[in-house]
Enzyme design. Structure first.
Site, mmCIF file in Angstrom:
data_model
loop_
_atom_site.group_PDB
_atom_site.id
_atom_site.type_symbol
_atom_site.label_atom_id
_atom_site.label_comp_id
_atom_site.label_asym_id
_atom_site.label_seq_id
_atom_site.Cartn_x
_atom_site.Cartn_y
_atom_site.Cartn_z
ATOM 1 N N ASP A 71 9.677 2.940 1.564
ATOM 2 C CA ASP A 71 8.486 3.721 1.885
ATOM 3 C C ASP A 71 8.255 3.623 3.395
ATOM 4 O O ASP A 71 7.706 2.645 3.892
ATOM 5 C CB ASP A 71 7.282 3.190 1.105
ATOM 6 C CG ASP A 71 5.994 3.947 1.410
ATOM 7 O OD1 ASP A 71 5.969 4.722 2.392
ATOM 8 O OD2 ASP A 71 4.998 3.747 0.686
ATOM 9 N N LYS A 102 3.060 11.551 6.710
ATOM 10 C CA LYS A 102 2.237 11.368 7.906
ATOM 11 C C LYS A 102 2.791 12.094 9.126
ATOM 12 O O LYS A 102 2.552 13.271 9.296
ATOM 13 C CB LYS A 102 2.002 9.890 8.158
ATOM 14 C CG LYS A 102 1.132 9.221 7.078
ATOM 15 C CD LYS A 102 0.604 7.893 7.508
ATOM 16 C CE LYS A 102 -0.157 7.194 6.386
ATOM 17 N NZ LYS A 102 -1.403 7.863 6.003
ATOM 18 N N PHE A 119 0.869 -1.175 0.000
ATOM 19 C CA PHE A 119 0.000 0.000 0.000
ATOM 20 C C PHE A 119 0.907 1.226 0.000
ATOM 21 O O PHE A 119 1.558 1.541 0.989
ATOM 22 C CB PHE A 119 -0.931 0.047 1.204
ATOM 23 C CG PHE A 119 -1.837 1.253 1.156
ATOM 24 C CD1 PHE A 119 -2.996 1.216 0.400
ATOM 25 C CD2 PHE A 119 -1.512 2.423 1.816
ATOM 26 C CE1 PHE A 119 -3.823 2.336 0.313
ATOM 27 C CE2 PHE A 119 -2.328 3.542 1.736
ATOM 28 C CZ PHE A 119 -3.490 3.496 0.978
#
Length: 420
Positions: free
Chosen positions: A247, A276, A162
């Site tokens: 990531d 984030k 994801f």
């Protein structure tokens, strides 16, 4: 956080109706349906205020936040140092675009490069933008530096990944909910099983620009690879002369007990994707951080973002880095991660069929006979705990790193009650 009813009623200004009277949770939820795209299926709670690890709904009910905005709130809601940095910058300058220099960006980039042990920073806004930017940079590097023929560059990715929601990214996802109905998709990606070095090595060839992986797969259920996998990826990419892109948008910035998840194997990737928590739960901030010879391939006009690296984002991002530089949050994630593991171990066989945890991050598999992950999340909501399901009967736990031992043990007690 105190929750006096009078204050909560007056604080519910985000959802008054046409008459100006505050709306109840049920009224707010009903009002959203005809005017908001239905691309989310939120739990039935309407948050009005938050502080630290606690949130409050419009009626004044309090909940312990065990999701932390999918790690965007690693430092809790409204951390005083981050709020102060944002207020201070709001009084000075919020946006210039990159058409001009501003006085906060160099310091932010210097601090982030030092924190990660890399050289250069490409500031963006959202995690998906960071991933897209990393893909572009890797392809440009492949053509300019590695010598891959034009339009032939490939990128190897892992199944069950994801990395975001853009059409490029969902094109190399194997989640049909994310993919179906959004094609045609961009070519140039090879999908291999996660945690399988042999498959990865077989997929890499002279056209490979990069291997893009999550050091821990969050959306898949906090899937942690075998020891040695990340260092193996580093070795495969080094031998093949391609880039290792990590990531760390969810796994990075203290969540796993280290600054980065790759730090558990002392691995330094060529390219690091962050987001984030970099914005402290205040503004969207992301970045591509890389070796100089990689990010150095970009020239003026070849990539950009109006808001990327804006003064407000740079000020908050610098304050986040300052918090991480103390090591306090990494230590808390390590120490309280042991409390989390102990509690989940005690529940294994009592409704929990298994779990995967690193630091203050866990994917918890629930006995399907007790309900789906959604149903368990709804039961937790009734216990005053916010968590979210992922695939099947798996729920994710990722509380703010500011949580106390007592609060964490209380959340584990709530999970036990929800299972029974």
């Amino acid at each position: 956080m105190t929750a006096p009813t009078e204050t909560v009623t007056s604080a519910a200004t985000g959802g008054p109706g046409a008459s100006g009277t505050p709306r109840s949770s049920a009224e707010v939820i009903r009002a959203e349906a005809p005017v908001l795209a239905h691309n989310y299926h939120p739990l039935p709670v309407v948050v009005a205020r938050a502080e630290g690890v606690w949130v409050e709904d419009v009626e004044g009910r309090r909940y312990l936040d065990m999701l932390a905005g999918y790690s965007a709130l690693n430092f809790g809601h409204r951390h005083p140092a981050l709020i102060e940095a944002a207020h201070r910058q709001l009084d000075q300058l919020t946006l210039t675009s990159r058409a001009f220099h501003h006085d906060r960006l160099a310091g932010f980039a210097e601090d982030l490069a030092e924190l990660t042990g890399l050289d250069m920073v490409l500031p963006m806004n959202t995690g998906a933008e960071a991933v897209e930017s990393g893909i572009k940079v890797a392809r440009k590097w492949a053509y300019d530096v590695k010598g891959v023929p034009a339009d032939r560059a490939t990128i190897v990715v892992a199944a069950d990944n994801f990395h975001g929601r853009t059409t490029t990214i969902v094109g190399f996802s194997n989640d049909e909910t994310a993919r179906a109905g959004f094609g045609p998709f961009a070519p140039g990606f090879r999908v291999v099983p996660y945690n399988d070095l042999a498959a990865l090595e077989a997929a890499v060839d002279e056209t490979t620009a990069a291997v893009l992986i999550e050091p821990i797969q969050g959306e898949a259920g906090v899937v942690i690879p075998d020891d040695g996998y990340l260092s193996g990826v580093r070795e495969v990419t080094r031998r093949a002369g391609c880039l290792f892109i990590a990531d760390e948008i969810q796994s990075g910035l203290g969540r796993t007990g280290r600054t980065l998840a790759v730090d558990h194997e002392s691995v330094v990737p060529d390219v690091l994707l962050l987001g984030k928590a970099l914005g402290g739960g205040i503004v969207p901030v992301s970045a591509v951080v890389a070796r100089r010879e990689v990010l150095g391939v970009l020239g003026p006009g070849q990539h950009g973002s109006t808001f990327g690296g804006n003064p407000l984002a740079a000020a908050v991002g610098s304050a986040v880095i300052e918090l991480l530089a103390t090591g306090e949050f990494q230590r808390r994630a390590t120490e309280l991660g042991e409390v989390l593991r102990t509690g989940l171990t005690a529940l294994t066989g009592k409704g929990v069929t298994g779990f995967r945890a690193r630091g203050l991050w866990a994917g918890v598999d629930i006995d399907p006979a007790l309900g789906t992950g959604r149903e368990i999340s709804e039961r937790l909501l009734r216990e005053g705990i916010l968590a979210k399901d992922t695939h099947g009967s798996t729920i994710r736990l990722a509380p703010p790193l500011t949580i106390t031992r007592e609060e964490l043990e209380s959340a584990l007690g709530g999970l036990e009650r929800a299972l029974n």
